[in-house]
Design an enzyme around this catalytic site. Structure first.
Site, PDB file in Angstrom:
ATOM      1  N   HIS A  19       1.171  -1.243  -0.037  1.00 32.49           N
ATOM      2  CA  HIS A  19       0.082   0.061  -0.022  1.00 32.49           C
ATOM      3  C   HIS A  19       1.062   0.978   0.249  1.00 32.49           C
ATOM      4  O   HIS A  19       2.014   1.069  -0.346  1.00 32.49           O
ATOM      5  CB  HIS A  19      -0.994  -0.042   1.301  1.00 32.49           C
ATOM      6  CG  HIS A  19      -0.096  -0.249   2.807  1.00 32.49           C
ATOM      7  ND1 HIS A  19       0.223   0.825   2.654  1.00 32.49           N
ATOM      8  CD2 HIS A  19       0.104  -0.844   3.959  1.00 32.49           C
ATOM      9  CE1 HIS A  19       1.022   0.452   4.256  1.00 32.49           C
ATOM     10  NE2 HIS A  19       0.582  -0.697   3.848  1.00 32.49           N
ATOM     11  N   HIS A  22       3.773   1.652   2.363  1.00 28.87           N
ATOM     12  CA  HIS A  22       5.254   1.076   1.918  1.00 28.87           C
ATOM     13  C   HIS A  22       5.612   2.032   0.910  1.00 28.87           C
ATOM     14  O   HIS A  22       6.836   1.791   0.648  1.00 28.87           O
ATOM     15  CB  HIS A  22       5.364  -0.358   1.580  1.00 28.87           C
ATOM     16  CG  HIS A  22       3.805  -0.872   1.997  1.00 28.87           C
ATOM     17  ND1 HIS A  22       2.771  -1.948   2.450  1.00 28.87           N
ATOM     18  CD2 HIS A  22       3.741  -1.187   3.644  1.00 28.87           C
ATOM     19  CE1 HIS A  22       2.361  -2.603   3.173  1.00 28.87           C
ATOM     20  NE2 HIS A  22       3.383  -2.639   4.353  1.00 28.87           N
ATOM     21  N   CYS A 127       0.206  -9.034  20.151  1.00 28.05           N
ATOM     22  CA  CYS A 127      -0.586  -8.898  18.996  1.00 28.05           C
ATOM     23  C   CYS A 127      -0.184  -9.089  17.539  1.00 28.05           C
ATOM     24  O   CYS A 127       0.788  -9.068  17.768  1.00 28.05           O
ATOM     25  CB  CYS A 127      -0.739  -7.287  19.141  1.00 28.05           C
ATOM     26  SG  CYS A 127      -1.012  -6.656  17.835  1.00 28.05           S
ATOM     27  N   CYS A 130       0.577  -6.504  15.458  1.00 29.91           N
ATOM     28  CA  CYS A 130       1.861  -5.851  15.478  1.00 29.91           C
ATOM     29  C   CYS A 130       2.880  -7.230  15.075  1.00 29.91           C
ATOM     30  O   CYS A 130       4.685  -6.702  15.217  1.00 29.91           O
ATOM     31  CB  CYS A 130       2.277  -5.203  16.754  1.00 29.91           C
ATOM     32  SG  CYS A 130       1.087  -3.820  16.741  1.00 29.91           S
ATOM     33  N   CYS A 144      -4.752  -2.960  21.515  1.00 32.09           N
ATOM     34  CA  CYS A 144      -3.391  -2.360  20.827  1.00 32.09           C
ATOM     35  C   CYS A 144      -4.246  -1.476  19.842  1.00 32.09           C
ATOM     36  O   CYS A 144      -5.204  -1.342  19.435  1.00 32.09           O
ATOM     37  CB  CYS A 144      -2.952  -2.980  20.132  1.00 32.09           C
ATOM     38  SG  CYS A 144      -1.954  -2.307  18.313  1.00 32.09           S
ATOM     39  N   HIS A 147      -4.109  -1.775  16.325  1.00 28.51           N
ATOM     40  CA  HIS A 147      -4.259  -2.439  15.563  1.00 28.51           C
ATOM     41  C   HIS A 147      -6.388  -2.982  15.706  1.00 28.51           C
ATOM     42  O   HIS A 147      -6.896  -2.777  15.631  1.00 28.51           O
ATOM     43  CB  HIS A 147      -4.428  -3.758  15.810  1.00 28.51           C
ATOM     44  CG  HIS A 147      -2.592  -3.824  14.694  1.00 28.51           C
ATOM     45  ND1 HIS A 147      -1.638  -3.945  15.394  1.00 28.51           N
ATOM     46  CD2 HIS A 147      -2.229  -3.822  12.903  1.00 28.51           C
ATOM     47  CE1 HIS A 147      -0.836  -3.622  14.227  1.00 28.51           C
ATOM     48  NE2 HIS A 147      -1.340  -3.849  12.762  1.00 28.51           N
ATOM     49  N   LYS A 305      -5.713   7.823  10.300  1.00 22.70           N
ATOM     50  CA  LYS A 305      -5.452   6.954   9.235  1.00 22.70           C
ATOM     51  C   LYS A 305      -6.085   6.247   8.535  1.00 22.70           C
ATOM     52  O   LYS A 305      -7.482   6.212   8.352  1.00 22.70           O
ATOM     53  CB  LYS A 305      -5.019   5.946  10.403  1.00 22.70           C
ATOM     54  CG  LYS A 305      -4.262   4.581  10.217  1.00 22.70           C
ATOM     55  CD  LYS A 305      -4.432   4.124  11.808  1.00 22.70           C
ATOM     56  CE  LYS A 305      -3.300   2.394  11.216  1.00 22.70           C
ATOM     57  NZ  LYS A 305      -2.730   1.567  12.474  1.00 22.70           N
ATOM     58  N   LYS A 308      -9.493   0.329   5.007  1.00 17.10           N
ATOM     59  CA  LYS A 308     -10.533  -0.054   4.173  1.00 17.10           C
ATOM     60  C   LYS A 308     -11.855   0.571   5.035  1.00 17.10           C
ATOM     61  O   LYS A 308     -13.053   1.208   4.412  1.00 17.10           O
ATOM     62  CB  LYS A 308     -10.848  -1.459   3.884  1.00 17.10           C
ATOM     63  CG  LYS A 308      -9.671  -1.686   3.107  1.00 17.10           C
ATOM     64  CD  LYS A 308      -9.486  -3.138   2.511  1.00 17.10           C
ATOM     65  CE  LYS A 308      -7.983  -3.153   1.475  1.00 17.10           C
ATOM     66  NZ  LYS A 308      -7.614  -4.419   2.310  1.00 17.10           N
TER      67      LYS A 308
END
Ligand code: MSP
Length: 479
Positions: A19, A22, A127, A130, A144, A147, A305, A308
């Site tokens: 994505h 990256h 987690c 992570c 977390c 996430h 952030k 989706k």
């Protein structure tokens, strides 16, 4: 002998497609690598994929695929994306490469033999997102924060890496900037963390994760995915841990040539691992620490952030399709300081593309090239000197500033054309026309050269257009 420069990106998890986040790190690394090459350095640029662990094992299962087939496919998508973005890496490491696996096993044996790891029990909250144990104070409402999931309570027999005996050494190296954590606030954050408590020993193996590298001395256990992953920075330049015991690698190999890394780029979410476990492994192995660990911010969309569920995620493929590779590289790196979070929306990127690329740069190039048909001098790529200011901006990772300064020149030249009206001068004052064109041609070569690391294709196209006096539309307007 040219100076060497070794730069790394994190290796990306292959639980899902690549994505925009990256792409952001990898583009920045590519720009730095190209800049160093321009300065005549010998550069090694490493990237790759992180392919083991519970998260990936689960994802492969969900997709009804065997893990190897699953990681092959997704790793391939990363490679394709880097090609589409014109990323010039020296090596793409995969943690499922047999050479990497063999090296990791040798390291684990070495750590066991030298007493750095021991068999114990670990209790903690894990987690999976992570792939990390979390302490109570890292959780928000028991979840977390990265996430938004409740970590799993775990207690299992595993091997642990001793942290206490490297803690002081690590603090000292960070304080002396021998292991330089940048920007400053992350250095302060890590120093505060390391000084506030005695570090817990770290679990370096897992009993119930099959998709991992088996420990050579206890095949019931696999290597903890972060240990496996971090070692890529060494195995990716051909490090052989057994040879390295004596002399850190045979002479002439890439490890002895390129280690320590000059710059390791990471996102802020993986800072702690890179500032604790990673140097701990190196210190236990007696290997020098990397010189600079640079932490960049995250890409947000509309202040949030990208996700989706929120529907605010921007697909990197869509960006490349709309803006091209160079347009995408420009838009991401000009969006704000690399060390801070940046905020992007598709609307704003389209606006910036039209303003800076279609109108600003594209317009300047097409006007100058058109005018150059009447310019009688022979032109060629002039010697380009990278001045101190440019080097300084790069050393502070301020890509955004370097681009801004380049675009000031673009704006200045567009204004200069409007004011001097060279299309009129050419009819009645060839001398004045030539003088105006001298400046424009000189500036455009400077602009093209300064763009080389950022927009390599565009840079080449501009130079070619100036030499052949033929223009093509670089950045078609987007409606
Ligand atoms: N596999 C580990 C890294 C191992 S390195 C020895 C990992 N992988 S990751 O795929 O989850 O993330 C890789 C990098 O992408 C991290 O540096 C992370 O900060 C970055 N990004 C992920 N999402 C991002 C944004 N939205 N914006 C910018 N970068 C972000 O962690």
């Amino acid at each position: 002998m040219p100076e060497k420069f070794y730069i790394t990106t994190p290796i990306y998890y292959v639980n899902a497609k690549p994505h925009i986040g990256h792409a952001y790190t990898t583009i920045a690394a590519d720009v730095l690598a190209r800049f160093q090459k321009l300065q005549g350095k010998e550069v090694f640029f490493l990237t790759g994929t992180d392919e083991h662990g519970l998260k990936i094992q689960k994802k492969a299962q969900e997709n009804g695929k065997n893990p190897q087939q699953f990681v092959d496919e997704i790793s391939g998508e990363f490679k394709k994306l880097w090609k589409d973005l014109n990323i010039e890496y020296s090596n793409f490491i995969r943690t499922t490469d047999p050479k990497h696996i063999a090296a990791v096993q040798k390291v684990l044996q070495t750590l066991k033999d030298n007493g750095s790891i021991y068999l114990g029990t670990y209790f903690g909250m894990y987690c999976v997102g992570c792939e990390q144990f979390k302490s109570e104070n890292e959780l928000v409402d028991g979840k977390c924060p990265d996430h938004n999931t409740v970590p799993e309570k775990m207690e299992e027999e595993c091997y642990l890496l001793k942290m206490a005996d490297i803690q002081d050494d690590l603090i000292e190296k960070i304080e002396k900037n021998e292991f330089w954590i940048a920007p400053e606030r992350y250095r302060n954050e890590m120093l505060a963390f390391l000084k506030s408590q005695k570090l817990n020993d770290i679990s370096i193996s897992r009993k119930n994760v099959q998709w991992g590298i088996p420990l050579p001395f206890d095949p019931e256990q696999t290597a903890y995915v972060w240990i496996d992953a971090l070692l890529n920075y060494l195995t990716g330049i051909g490090w052989d841990p057994v040879k390295s015991e004596a002399d850190h690698g045979a002479s002439g190999d890439n490890f002895s040539k390129f280690w320590p890394a000059n710059v390791q780029l990471i996102g802020k979410d993986i800072l702690r691992v890179h500032a604790t476990i990673w140097p701990a492994i190196l210190l236990h192995l007696g290997i020098e620490l990397p010189k600079v660990l640079f932490t960049h911010g995250h890409i947000l969309s509309d202040g949030k952030k990208m996700s989706k569920t929120l529907g605010n995620a921007i697909a990197i493929e869509e960006m490349i399709e709309k803006f091209g590779a160079d347009g995408t590289r420009y838009l991401l790196l000009s969006a704000g300081p690399f060390g801070q979070d940046i905020d992007v929306t598709m609307e704003r990127m389209i606006e910036n593309y039209n303003a800076d690329l279609a109108n600003g740069l594209g317009n300047l190039v097409s006007r100058v090239v058109k005018l150059s048909e009447n310019y009688e001098k022979n032109i060629s790529n002039r010697e380009f000197k990278i001045d101190g200011n440019i080097i300084e901006r790069f050393s502070r990772f301020r890509f955004d500033q370097e681009l801004k300064m380049t675009w000031l020149l673009v704006a200045e030249d567009n204004k200069y054309i409007a004011e001097t009206k060279p299309w009129e001068l050419v009819k009645n004052n060839q001398k004045a026309f030539n003088e105006v064109m001298d400046k424009l041609m000189r500036d455009l070569f400077v602009i093209a050269n300064r763009l080389m690391p950022f927009m390599p294709d565009t840079s080449e196209k501009i130079k070619k257009a100036l030499e052949t006096k033929q223009t093509e539309i670089l950045f078609p307007r987007i409606k």
